[in-house]
Design a protein around this motif. Structure first.
Motif, short mmCIF file in Angstrom:
data_model
loop_
_atom_site.label_atom_id
_atom_site.label_comp_id
_atom_site.label_asym_id
_atom_site.label_seq_id
_atom_site.Cartn_x
_atom_site.Cartn_y
_atom_site.Cartn_z
N UNK A 1 14.44 -2.53 3.98
CA UNK A 1 14.05 -3.09 5.27
C UNK A 1 12.53 -3.28 5.34
N UNK A 2 11.79 -2.29 4.81
CA UNK A 2 10.32 -2.35 4.88
C UNK A 2 9.70 -3.11 3.72
N UNK A 3 10.50 -3.42 2.71
CA UNK A 3 9.96 -4.09 1.53
C UNK A 3 9.14 -3.16 0.65
N UNK A 4 9.54 -1.89 0.59
CA UNK A 4 8.80 -0.87 -0.14
C UNK A 4 9.66 -0.36 -1.29
N UNK A 5 9.07 -0.18 -2.49
CA UNK A 5 9.86 0.36 -3.61
C UNK A 5 10.23 1.82 -3.38
N UNK A 6 11.44 2.19 -3.81
CA UNK A 6 11.93 3.57 -3.71
C UNK A 6 12.28 4.04 -5.11
N UNK A 7 11.63 5.10 -5.58
CA UNK A 7 11.81 5.62 -6.93
C UNK A 7 12.45 6.99 -6.89
N UNK A 8 13.17 7.35 -7.96
CA UNK A 8 13.85 8.64 -8.06
C UNK A 8 13.19 9.48 -9.15
N UNK B 1 0.81 -1.22 0.00
CA UNK B 1 0.00 0.00 0.00
C UNK B 1 0.84 1.28 0.00
N UNK B 2 2.17 1.13 -0.04
CA UNK B 2 3.04 2.29 0.13
C UNK B 2 4.12 2.32 -0.94
N UNK B 3 4.51 3.54 -1.33
CA UNK B 3 5.66 3.76 -2.23
C UNK B 3 6.43 4.98 -1.75
N UNK B 4 7.73 4.92 -1.91
CA UNK B 4 8.61 6.03 -1.52
C UNK B 4 9.23 6.63 -2.77
N UNK B 5 9.26 7.96 -2.81
CA UNK B 5 9.85 8.69 -3.94
C UNK B 5 10.81 9.72 -3.38
N UNK B 6 11.96 9.87 -4.02
CA UNK B 6 12.90 10.91 -3.63
C UNK B 6 13.20 11.81 -4.82
N UNK B 7 13.31 13.09 -4.58
CA UNK B 7 13.67 14.06 -5.62
C UNK B 7 15.09 14.55 -5.46
N UNK B 8 15.83 13.98 -4.51
CA UNK B 8 17.19 14.42 -4.22
C UNK B 8 18.18 13.63 -5.08
N UNK B 9 18.37 14.09 -6.31
CA UNK B 9 19.35 13.46 -7.18
C UNK B 9 20.61 14.27 -7.34
N UNK B 10 20.80 15.27 -6.48
CA UNK B 10 21.94 16.18 -6.59
C UNK B 10 23.12 15.73 -5.74
N UNK B 11 22.84 15.36 -4.51
CA UNK B 11 23.93 14.98 -3.61
C UNK B 11 24.33 13.53 -3.87
N UNK B 12 25.62 13.24 -3.74
CA UNK B 12 26.13 11.90 -3.96
C UNK B 12 25.61 10.97 -2.86
N UNK B 13 24.94 9.90 -3.28
CA UNK B 13 24.42 8.94 -2.33
C UNK B 13 23.27 9.46 -1.50
N UNK B 14 22.62 10.54 -1.95
CA UNK B 14 21.58 11.16 -1.13
C UNK B 14 20.39 10.24 -0.94
N UNK C 1 20.15 6.35 1.67
CA UNK C 1 19.57 6.15 3.01
C UNK C 1 18.10 5.75 2.91
N UNK C 2 17.36 6.42 2.01
CA UNK C 2 15.95 6.08 1.84
C UNK C 2 15.80 4.69 1.22
N UNK C 3 16.73 4.31 0.31
CA UNK C 3 16.67 2.97 -0.28
C UNK C 3 16.91 1.90 0.78
N UNK C 4 17.77 2.18 1.75
CA UNK C 4 18.01 1.22 2.83
C UNK C 4 16.74 1.01 3.63
#
Length: 449
Positions: free
Chosen positions: A280-287, A257-270, A273-276
């Protein structure tokens, strides 16, 4: 100089006597408390010429007077008016509205063409010398103005303290805790006079609680679902808060029921942390790198119960804040502003103004466990009418994220400083703070004369 002495029971009465005797342009030289009242020393504005002599400011280097009817006498009169203009505010405005650092405008005669001056080098230099008030005179006037402002603020504070001691004590506590003078004035404006100190504090806290917007258990966004973006300056805890909300959602509704999205593509390895957290939660993380990419990603996730967007941290004064505002403007994303409870009130005000273009849905208060007082942060939340969604008080995921408890938060905000604290206000210090915070003590205690 004809200096007059005025004695009255209160500062307001003494000022009225000065105004009636010497006129509204009178200049106050000193004031002090005496047994049974106040003593003010004042002088008429026409005697100002004894302090700033026109002859001293316009006499040419050679010692000859400027020609009669020429530019120098006219400029001299303009300089005199500019020199006396700051003093006119002594009786025309309350002490709290004075601005000691304000520049006094130069007379319009400074723009007169040089061709109007009499021929010869001496006439030109005399006009130029008369066009500017001496810096030493201006510094002295500003110094006198600051002294009068502080003196009147002290008198006003003493007058209010005698007439309404309970109100002044609550005001001292609020200013010492970190509330802004404006917010303190608004809360205390209608405080009933018959209350004692404990009742007055309870009354003020109750009024603050009624003005505080929060959500309850039935309005928890984890249960309601939707698309939420967490925004705010660097280091405020956006990624950790996103992980806490994600964990709460997974525990209640499952990872699908959940998805994570990050807009921080500027900092190296930013986004690592969210992907980790996602693994752990079994949730997809998209950029999502830009607005177009974000719209496409959200379209693919349109059937997902909840989407959390983690954004890049930046200074509220960074030009990229505008780009971030533009990214979310044309979408169905609801933005939550994260505010650190450890921040100063003026800094938090700056943050709210910078992100106000997003049409904020509300805010999340972080680092509550690190803050000595919650007065400044709650002051900003209430004044800007931001709805408080969550309170974060630690790093544990998801244990350290809670729905707001208004009585507890306000109890911490109104907690008085101990007697030994170096930050505790004493004497007339609260009055001096109020003098620089808008309408001053007249709007807090008693009525205007």
């Amino acid at each position: 100089m004809n200096v007059r002495k005025f004695i009255a029971a209160t500062a307001r009465d003494a000022l009225r006597k000065v105004r009636e005797t010497l006129g509204p342009d009178a200049i106050i030289l000193s004031n002090r408390g005496i047994p049974g009242g106040v003593e003010i020393m004042a002088v008429a504005a026409r005697d100002m010429e004894l302090i700033v002599s026109p002859r001293d400011s316009v006499r040419p280097p050679g010692g000859t007077d400027a020609p009669a009817g020429g530019a120098a006498p006219e400029l001299t009169r303009g300089a005199d008016r500019a020199a006396t203009r700051p003093a006119e505010a002594t009786l025309r405005k309350p002490a709290s509205s004075w601005r000691p650092d304000a520049e006094v405008p130069l007379p319009a005669a400074t723009a007169r063409p040089l061709t109007d001056a009499p021929p010869g080098g001496e006439g030109t230099s005399a006009a130029a010398g008369a066009a500017v008030v001496p810096a030493a005179v201006m510094d002295e006037i500003r110094s006198l103005r600051r002294i009068v402002e502080q003196q009147l603020a002290g008198f006003a504070w003493g007058e209010v303290a005698r007439s309404e001691p309970v109100k002044t004590e609550i005001l001292r506590q609020m200013l010492g805790a970190g509330f802004s003078p404006r917010f303190a004035r608004e809360l205390l404006a209608e405080l009933p006079r018959e209350l004692d100190a404990a009742q007055a504090l309870a009354w003020v806290r109750g009024r603050a609680e009624r003005g505080m917007l929060t959500i309850d258990g039935e309005s928890d966004i984890v249960d309601q679902g939707g698309i939420y973006a967490l925004v705010g300056p660097t280091g405020v805890g956006k990624t950790t808060t996103a992980a806490k909300l994600a964990a709460r959602c997974v525990l209640r509704h499952g990872a699908r029921k959940l998805a994570l999205v990050t807009t921080d593509g500027y900092r190296i390895g930013a986004h690592e942390q969210l992907r980790i957290y996602g693994r752990i939660l079994g949730v997809p993380v998209l950029l999502a790198r830009d607005a177009k990419d974000l719209r496409a990603t959200l379209h693919d996730l349109r059937h997902t119960h909840m989407v959390l967007i983690d954004t890049m941290g930046m200074s509220q004064r960074d030009r990229m804040v505008g780009e971030q505002v533009a990214m979310f403007r044309d979408s169905d994303v609801r933005t939550l502003l994260l505010l650190a409870a450890t921040g100063r009130g003026d800094t938090l005000d700056d943050v709210v103004r910078a992100y106000s273009g997003l049409g904020l849905a509300g805010c999340i208060l972080t680092k509550v466990d690190e803050a000595a007082s919650l007065a400044a942060s709650l002051d900003v939340v209430i004044r800007h009418e931001l709805r408080l969604y969550y309170v974060s008080n630690g790093q544990r995921v998801p244990e350290d994220l809670h729905l707001p408890n208004r009585p507890y938060l306000l109890h911490r905000a109104f907690k008085d400083l101990p007697e030994s604290s170096p930050h505790r206000l004493a004497g007339v210090e609260p009055g001096l703070m109020m003098a620089g915070g808008g309408e001053g003590m007249l709007s807090v205690g008693g009525q205007r004369g």
